[in-house]
Design an enzyme around this catalytic site. Structure first.
Site, PDB file in Angstrom:
ATOM      1  CB  THR A  27      -0.908   0.046   1.252  1.00  0.00           C
ATOM      2  OG1 THR A  27      -0.085   0.252   2.409  1.00  0.00           O
ATOM      3  CG2 THR A  27      -1.714  -1.236   1.424  1.00  0.00           C
ATOM      4  CB  ALA A  56       1.828  -0.215   6.531  1.00  0.00           C
ATOM      5  CB  VAL A  82       7.993  -0.174   8.264  1.00  0.00           C
ATOM      6  CG1 VAL A  82       7.949   1.347   8.261  1.00  0.00           C
ATOM      7  CG2 VAL A  82       7.319  -0.728   9.521  1.00  0.00           C
ATOM      8  CE  LYS A  83       5.733   0.970  -0.848  1.00  0.00           C
ATOM      9  NZ  LYS A  83       4.458   1.030  -1.590  1.00  0.00           N
ATOM     10  CB  VAL A  84      11.175   4.285   4.940  1.00  0.00           C
ATOM     11  CG1 VAL A  84      10.744   3.748   6.305  1.00  0.00           C
ATOM     12  CG2 VAL A  84      12.354   3.486   4.389  1.00  0.00           C
TER      13      VAL A  84
END
Ligand code: G3P
Length: 217
Positions: A27, A56, A82-84
């Protein structure tokens, strides 16, 4: 090659999950905005449906807040990645989260140099955006080829997750290049099934079969 669904729409995810082809979900803030729902609730619900990684994305741009957001997203479920963003702060956050055992997906990657830094920062996934590069007249799949070669040269564990996929040809090219994952908008996953010769061939088989008067059951 694993197939992830690039969607925050629960109904779309449920529909495609039943195919058995969905190994994970990605996402981003735009997809969450499109869903019209709360990010924490949405990611939690997706994680009840999907066993594989569910990405996310953080939205802060400073290190302390990005790290706090990342920890909160990671706490939703053990399969959250975790998307950064691929910024200096994003990579610092990647290193801090990776050091505590959190899976990190580094997104908005447009060069092989950026991908090299993400791998060195301990990313579990790098997300190069092939479609957006093609959109500005660059060679998106050329970037995938370069990243796969560089990661192989140094045995990096970071998985190449081909994102911003616009066509079934992108999927085939990613598979030929040995990319680890493609994340697909639902309509591209649907169109992977399709070929006009499959449809016309099936129509002819059904018509010929009717003429035999037989049934198998
Ligand atoms: O999830 C990130 C990526 O797949 C975005 O794709 O179509 O907005 O360029 P797109």
């Amino acid at each position: 090659m694993k197939i992830f669904l690039d969607s925050a729409d629960i109904n779309e995810i449920k529909t495609h999950q039943s195919s058995g082809f969905v190994d994970g979900v990605t996402t981003n803030p735009s997809l969450i905005a499109k869903s019209g729902r709360n990010i924490i609730e949405t990611i939690a619900e997706i994680c009840t449906l999907i066993d594989g990684p569910v990405s996310a994305e953080v939205t802060a741009t400073d290190f302390e807040t990005m790290l706090t957001e990342g920890k909160k997203l990671a706490a939703i479920a053990p399969n959250v990645a975790v998307k950064v963003p691929l910024t200096e702060v994003g990579l610092q956050t990647c290193r801090a989260l990776a050091d505590t055992g959190t899976k990190v997906n580094v997104t908005l990657c447009f060069t092989a140099g950026q991908a090299l830094l993400a791998a060195k920062a301990g990313a579990s996934f790098i997300s190069p955006f092939v479609g957006r590069l093609d959109d500005i007249g660059k060679n998106g799949m050329g970037l995938i080829e370069n990243i796969c070669a560089i990661y192989a040269n140094f045995d990096f564990d970071t998985k190449v997750l081909v994102a911003s996929v616009r066509s079934t040809q992108h999927v085939i090219d990613a598979a030929l290049l040995g990319a680890d994952v493609v994340t697909l908008p639902p309509k591209i996953l649907s169109s992977l099934y399709k070929h006009p010769l499959t449809d016309s061939g099936l129509e002819a088989f059904i018509a010929d079969w009717k003429q035999t008067g037989q049934t198998i059951l």
